[in-house]
Scaffold this motif. Structure first.
Motif, PDB file in Angstrom:
ATOM      1  N   ALA A 189       0.826  -1.208   0.000  1.00  0.00           N
ATOM      2  CA  ALA A 189       0.000   0.000   0.000  1.00  0.00           C
ATOM      3  C   ALA A 189       0.863   1.261   0.000  1.00  0.00           C
ATOM      4  O   ALA A 189       0.573   2.230   0.695  1.00  0.00           O
ATOM      5  CB  ALA A 189      -0.954   0.003   1.195  1.00  0.00           C
ATOM      6  N   GLY A 190       1.929   1.216  -0.796  1.00  0.00           N
ATOM      7  CA  GLY A 190       2.689   2.427  -1.049  1.00  0.00           C
ATOM      8  C   GLY A 190       2.084   3.170  -2.224  1.00  0.00           C
ATOM      9  O   GLY A 190       0.913   2.987  -2.567  1.00  0.00           O
ATOM     10  N   GLN A 191       2.889   4.010  -2.869  1.00  0.00           N
ATOM     11  CA  GLN A 191       2.385   4.839  -3.969  1.00  0.00           C
ATOM     12  C   GLN A 191       1.768   3.982  -5.079  1.00  0.00           C
ATOM     13  O   GLN A 191       0.662   4.252  -5.557  1.00  0.00           O
ATOM     14  CB  GLN A 191       3.542   5.662  -4.541  1.00  0.00           C
ATOM     15  N   ALA A 192       2.472   2.918  -5.495  1.00  0.00           N
ATOM     16  CA  ALA A 192       1.987   2.102  -6.600  1.00  0.00           C
ATOM     17  C   ALA A 192       0.759   1.290  -6.204  1.00  0.00           C
ATOM     18  O   ALA A 192      -0.199   1.167  -6.974  1.00  0.00           O
ATOM     19  CB  ALA A 192       3.106   1.172  -7.083  1.00  0.00           C
ATOM     20  N   GLY A 193       0.766   0.724  -4.997  1.00  0.00           N
ATOM     21  CA  GLY A 193      -0.368  -0.075  -4.555  1.00  0.00           C
ATOM     22  C   GLY A 193      -1.635   0.746  -4.403  1.00  0.00           C
ATOM     23  O   GLY A 193      -2.734   0.306  -4.777  1.00  0.00           O
TER      24      GLY A 193
ATOM     25  N   VAL B 292      -8.762  -6.937  -2.364  1.00  0.00           N
ATOM     26  CA  VAL B 292      -8.263  -6.683  -1.032  1.00  0.00           C
ATOM     27  C   VAL B 292      -6.846  -6.125  -1.153  1.00  0.00           C
ATOM     28  O   VAL B 292      -6.126  -6.444  -2.109  1.00  0.00           O
ATOM     29  CB  VAL B 292      -8.270  -7.975  -0.177  1.00  0.00           C
ATOM     30  N   VAL B 293      -6.468  -5.270  -0.204  1.00  0.00           N
ATOM     31  CA  VAL B 293      -5.115  -4.707  -0.168  1.00  0.00           C
ATOM     32  C   VAL B 293      -4.424  -5.234   1.088  1.00  0.00           C
ATOM     33  O   VAL B 293      -4.928  -5.045   2.204  1.00  0.00           O
ATOM     34  CB  VAL B 293      -5.137  -3.162  -0.149  1.00  0.00           C
TER      35      VAL B 293
ATOM     36  N   VAL C 173      -7.397  -1.487   4.301  1.00  0.00           N
ATOM     37  CA  VAL C 173      -6.098  -2.132   4.096  1.00  0.00           C
ATOM     38  C   VAL C 173      -5.804  -3.041   5.286  1.00  0.00           C
ATOM     39  O   VAL C 173      -5.898  -2.612   6.440  1.00  0.00           O
ATOM     40  CB  VAL C 173      -4.985  -1.076   3.937  1.00  0.00           C
ATOM     41  N   LEU C 174      -5.463  -4.282   5.010  1.00  0.00           N
ATOM     42  CA  LEU C 174      -5.154  -5.223   6.080  1.00  0.00           C
ATOM     43  C   LEU C 174      -3.675  -5.106   6.419  1.00  0.00           C
ATOM     44  O   LEU C 174      -2.807  -5.421   5.609  1.00  0.00           O
ATOM     45  CB  LEU C 174      -5.491  -6.651   5.645  1.00  0.00           C
ATOM     46  N   ARG C 175      -3.385  -4.626   7.613  1.00  0.00           N
ATOM     47  CA  ARG C 175      -1.994  -4.437   8.034  1.00  0.00           C
ATOM     48  C   ARG C 175      -1.868  -4.622   9.543  1.00  0.00           C
ATOM     49  O   ARG C 175      -2.823  -4.368  10.268  1.00  0.00           O
ATOM     50  CB  ARG C 175      -1.473  -3.066   7.609  1.00  0.00           C
ATOM     51  N   PRO C 176      -0.695  -4.990  10.008  1.00  0.00           N
ATOM     52  CA  PRO C 176       0.424  -5.463   9.187  1.00  0.00           C
ATOM     53  C   PRO C 176       0.193  -6.898   8.743  1.00  0.00           C
ATOM     54  O   PRO C 176      -0.053  -7.775   9.567  1.00  0.00           O
ATOM     55  CB  PRO C 176       1.614  -5.369  10.131  1.00  0.00           C
ATOM     56  N   THR C 177       0.252  -7.130   7.457  1.00  0.00           N
ATOM     57  CA  THR C 177       0.024  -8.449   6.880  1.00  0.00           C
ATOM     58  C   THR C 177       1.144  -8.757   5.896  1.00  0.00           C
ATOM     59  O   THR C 177       1.228  -8.132   4.835  1.00  0.00           O
ATOM     60  CB  THR C 177      -1.330  -8.510   6.141  1.00  0.00           C
ATOM     61  N   ARG C 178       2.000  -9.687   6.244  1.00  0.00           N
ATOM     62  CA  ARG C 178       3.106 -10.058   5.362  1.00  0.00           C
ATOM     63  C   ARG C 178       2.704 -11.259   4.514  1.00  0.00           C
ATOM     64  O   ARG C 178       2.279 -12.286   5.045  1.00  0.00           O
ATOM     65  CB  ARG C 178       4.359 -10.379   6.173  1.00  0.00           C
TER      66      ARG C 178
ATOM     67  N   ALA D  62       1.686   1.078   9.435  1.00  0.00           N
ATOM     68  CA  ALA D  62       0.790   2.223   9.296  1.00  0.00           C
ATOM     69  C   ALA D  62       0.823   2.700   7.854  1.00  0.00           C
ATOM     70  O   ALA D  62       1.687   2.291   7.069  1.00  0.00           O
ATOM     71  CB  ALA D  62       1.229   3.342  10.241  1.00  0.00           C
ATOM     72  N   PRO D  63      -0.095   3.587   7.453  1.00  0.00           N
ATOM     73  CA  PRO D  63      -0.052   4.127   6.090  1.00  0.00           C
ATOM     74  C   PRO D  63       1.224   4.922   5.848  1.00  0.00           C
ATOM     75  O   PRO D  63       1.834   5.466   6.772  1.00  0.00           O
ATOM     76  CB  PRO D  63      -1.283   5.040   6.047  1.00  0.00           C
TER      77      PRO D  63
END
Length: 376
Positions: free
Chosen positions: A16-20, A47-48, A110-115, A54-55
């Motif tokens: 969920a950076g710039q490209a995501g 889904v992201v 956004v599902l985080r933190p999700t590795r 964090a964002p």
């Protein structure tokens, strides 16, 4: 033990950076519903998944001293102009705030933190992919991979590196110039990070700059035309299946007033790359021709307390290895953001879109590709 939330969706966005976020924006415009906690677990939608706490993407990890006025390439997210900010504000704070507001406005759970641990081909009707995380498994028709490079700092191999008795760290782990007061620091690397670190360190300690290639300072603004030309050069490599060079690696360095002062003060005066590392420093082999400074004398030995590797990053694609996407050239053959060997995989934030210059455009193109492929 697996969580019960995983479901079947049309698209999984990883990162969920710039490209995501750009890809998520265009998926919303394609009328796909975001899925996640608090959303109906119906089949379809997207889904992201993001492994950051964090964002903010990689921006949230940037050095505290990096201010907006010095941050190159902060580009707007699609559909949301970046609000005016104080040029002196920390880039990590300002950009993360912008990304967080964007997620709220798009209503992205956004599902985080999700590795993501692995992406596997499980076949079946429609040729599904399984996206495995620690707590869930998502079945999907396609993946937009936007994992970037922050998790993969590059450490080049040099003879004697394991013998060095001082401190070695990557630029990613640099925190404060004050940590190095009174210690001689050898900064390795020819890009923007190396230059900015040298300028930070110079007021508090002594430094030496070493590079493999001669840095090219260009007296022109880092504008859209320059950025497009750089993206095109990286795109050539990925279409040929070669490992991409960084966008910054082909742009050169803008000769800002700050950089000009660093050159005049002798801080930005690089030596050619050393030949080996010794316990107390670095060494050059005498009478060896140097590729970009053949007439410049180099010391036989230079004492160093710290080796600071500003040597960049590599794409974080290990979770895609079960798909066998890499070719003989060591890279992945690409057609824009689409993997030629498996069009279900769209790589944004890779190669020509590895900087904010091309991230937004790649997100739009990736979703356009998937709309055709999946008949969305």
């Amino acid at each position: 033990m697996r969580d019960s939330y995983g479901a079947r969706v049309d698209v999984v966005v990883i990162g969920a950076g710039q490209a995501g976020l750009a890809a998520a924006y265009h998926l919303r415009r394609a009328r796909l519903a975001p899925r996640g906690p608090g959303r109906p677990p119906a089949v379809g939608g997207f889904v992201v998944l993001d492994d950051a706490p964090a964002p903010g993407g990689a921006w949230q990890h940037r050095w505290d001293w990096l201010r907006m006025q010095d941050a190159h390439g902060v580009h707007e997210l699609p559909g949301a102009p970046m609000p005016a900010v104080d040029p002196g504000e920390r880039a990590s704070v300002a950009v993360s705030r912008y990304f967080a507001a964007y997620e709220r406005e798009l209503a992205l759970p956004v599902l985080r933190p999700t590795r993501v641990r692995a992406v596997r081909d499980v076949g079946g009707p429609g040729g599904l992919l399984a996206v495995e995380t620690e707590h869930a498994e998502w079945l999907t028709r396609a993946v937009v991979n936007a994992t970037g490079t922050w998790q993969q700092p590059f450490w080049p191999a040099y003879p004697g590196r394991e013998t060095f008795a001082g401190e070695q760290l990557h630029s990613r782990d640099f925190r404060s110039a004050a940590d190095f007061r009174g210690r001689h620091v050898v900064v390795v690397g020819g890009g923007t990070s190396a230059v900015q670190l040298l300028l930070q360190l110079a007021p508090v300690t002594s430094t030496t700059w070493v590079t493999r290639r001669q840095p090219e300072f260009l007296a022109r603004p880092f504008d859209e035309e320059w950025g497009r030309a750089a993206v095109a050069m990286v795109d050539e490599r990925t279409r040929a299946g070669l490992p991409p060079r960084s966008v910054v690696g082909v742009t050169g360095l803008p000769l800002t007033e700050q950089y000009r002062r660093g050159i005049d003060d002798g801080v930005l005066a690089p030596l050619p790359m050393f030949d080996r590392i010794e316990p107390d420093g670095v060494a050059w082999v005498p009478q060896v021709a140097r590729p970009w400074a053949p007439d410049r004398p180099v010391p036989a030995h230079l004492h160093a307390d710290v080796l600071l590797w500003a040597t960049g990053f590599r794409a974080g694609l290990g979770h895609l290895s079960p798909l066998g996407l890499r070719g003989r050239g060591g890279g992945i053959v690409m057609d824009g953001p689409q993997v030629v060997a498996d069009p279900r995989i769209q790589l944004v934030g890779y190669g020509p879109s590895a900087s904010t210059i091309g991230a937004g455009r790649a997100g739009r193109e990736a979703v356009r590709n998937l709309r055709r492929l999946l008949a969305l």
